[in-house]
Scaffold this motif. Structure first.
Motif, PDB file in Angstrom:
ATOM      1  N   UNK A   1      17.351  10.476 -26.629  1.00  0.00           N
ATOM      2  CA  UNK A   1      16.862  11.831 -26.358  1.00  0.00           C
ATOM      3  C   UNK A   1      16.669  11.963 -24.856  1.00  0.00           C
ATOM      4  N   UNK A   2      17.334  12.947 -24.274  1.00  0.00           N
ATOM      5  CA  UNK A   2      17.203  13.094 -22.830  1.00  0.00           C
ATOM      6  C   UNK A   2      17.611  14.474 -22.368  1.00  0.00           C
ATOM      7  N   UNK A   3      17.119  14.801 -21.172  1.00  0.00           N
ATOM      8  CA  UNK A   3      17.534  15.990 -20.437  1.00  0.00           C
ATOM      9  C   UNK A   3      18.249  15.501 -19.194  1.00  0.00           C
ATOM     10  N   UNK A   4      19.416  16.050 -18.936  1.00  0.00           N
ATOM     11  CA  UNK A   4      20.207  15.602 -17.792  1.00  0.00           C
ATOM     12  C   UNK A   4      20.557  16.803 -16.927  1.00  0.00           C
ATOM     13  N   UNK A   5      20.073  16.770 -15.686  1.00  0.00           N
ATOM     14  CA  UNK A   5      20.384  17.829 -14.737  1.00  0.00           C
ATOM     15  C   UNK A   5      21.663  17.505 -13.982  1.00  0.00           C
ATOM     16  N   UNK A   6      22.370  18.543 -13.579  1.00  0.00           N
ATOM     17  CA  UNK A   6      23.576  18.376 -12.781  1.00  0.00           C
ATOM     18  C   UNK A   6      23.793  19.634 -11.954  1.00  0.00           C
ATOM     19  N   UNK A   7      24.710  19.538 -10.990  1.00  0.00           N
ATOM     20  CA  UNK A   7      25.084  20.708 -10.215  1.00  0.00           C
ATOM     21  C   UNK A   7      24.442  20.798  -8.852  1.00  0.00           C
ATOM     22  N   UNK A   8      23.578  19.872  -8.531  1.00  0.00           N
ATOM     23  CA  UNK A   8      22.965  19.902  -7.211  1.00  0.00           C
ATOM     24  C   UNK A   8      23.973  19.527  -6.137  1.00  0.00           C
ATOM     25  N   UNK A   9      23.553  19.656  -4.890  1.00  0.00           N
ATOM     26  CA  UNK A   9      24.440  19.305  -3.800  1.00  0.00           C
ATOM     27  C   UNK A   9      23.945  19.854  -2.484  1.00  0.00           C
ATOM     28  N   UNK A  10      24.843  19.849  -1.504  1.00  0.00           N
ATOM     29  CA  UNK A  10      24.534  20.333  -0.163  1.00  0.00           C
ATOM     30  C   UNK A  10      25.175  21.703   0.033  1.00  0.00           C
ATOM     31  N   UNK A  11      24.399  22.646   0.510  1.00  0.00           N
ATOM     32  CA  UNK A  11      24.898  24.000   0.720  1.00  0.00           C
ATOM     33  C   UNK A  11      24.266  24.562   1.986  1.00  0.00           C
ATOM     34  N   UNK A  12      24.969  25.454   2.646  1.00  0.00           N
ATOM     35  CA  UNK A  12      24.423  26.097   3.836  1.00  0.00           C
ATOM     36  C   UNK A  12      23.448  27.200   3.448  1.00  0.00           C
ATOM     37  N   UNK A  13      22.551  27.485   4.348  1.00  0.00           N
ATOM     38  CA  UNK A  13      21.611  28.578   4.122  1.00  0.00           C
ATOM     39  C   UNK A  13      22.373  29.867   3.835  1.00  0.00           C
ATOM     40  N   UNK A  14      21.876  30.611   2.857  1.00  0.00           N
ATOM     41  CA  UNK A  14      22.540  31.829   2.430  1.00  0.00           C
ATOM     42  C   UNK A  14      23.531  31.622   1.298  1.00  0.00           C
ATOM     43  N   UNK A  15      23.839  30.371   1.006  1.00  0.00           N
ATOM     44  CA  UNK A  15      24.789  30.056  -0.048  1.00  0.00           C
ATOM     45  C   UNK A  15      24.168  30.046  -1.425  1.00  0.00           C
ATOM     46  N   UNK A  16      24.971  29.646  -2.407  1.00  0.00           N
ATOM     47  CA  UNK A  16      24.557  29.640  -3.813  1.00  0.00           C
ATOM     48  C   UNK A  16      24.895  28.312  -4.465  1.00  0.00           C
TER      49      UNK A  16
END
Length: 127
Positions: A1-16
């Motif tokens: 049983x687990x929750x797994x986050x993904x999708x993080x990273x490095x982005x410039x200010x103003x980005x998404x």
């Protein structure tokens, strides 16, 4: 049983960025879900939360109008869409489930109201 986050990273200010939280071994659709974040040297803080059916959403004032929480219950996944990112949004983002209330209209915004947590995903916003 687990929750797994993904999708993080490095982005410039103003980005998404969009971060995801996938559940395995857990019927995520029954529970309110929250996103929290913790920056270096700071306490973990509330970002957003969503009711079990997606009908109610709540946001911290600091992200209101820029972040959107959503969920796809058949996929057992919760999302956090982050737009107009700022350097102060830099943190490890954690998702969490409130398994103490099943299919409840109540949605907590406190850390202690969530009893099951993922390991987190790093979001870094450069200036």
């Amino acid at each position: 049983v687990q929750l797994v986050e993904s999708g993080g990273g490095l982005v410039q200010a103003g980005g998404s960025l969009r971060v995801s939280c996938a559940a395995s071994g857990l019927t995520l659709s029954r529970y309110a879900m929250g996103w929290f974040r913790q920056a270096p040297g700071k306490e973990r803080e509330f970002v957003a939360a969503i009711s079990w059916n997606g009908a109610k959403t709540y946001y911290a004032d600091s992200v209101k109008g820029r972040f959107t929480i959503s969920r796809d219950n058949p996929k057992s996944t919760v999302y956090l869409q982050m737009n107009s990112l700022k350097p102060e949004d830099t943190a490890v983002y954690h998702c969490a489930a409130d398994r103490t209330r099943r299919m409840s209209d109540y949605v907590g915004m406190g850390i202690n109201e969530y009893d099951f947590w993922g390991q987190g995903t790093q979001v870094t916003v450069s200036s």
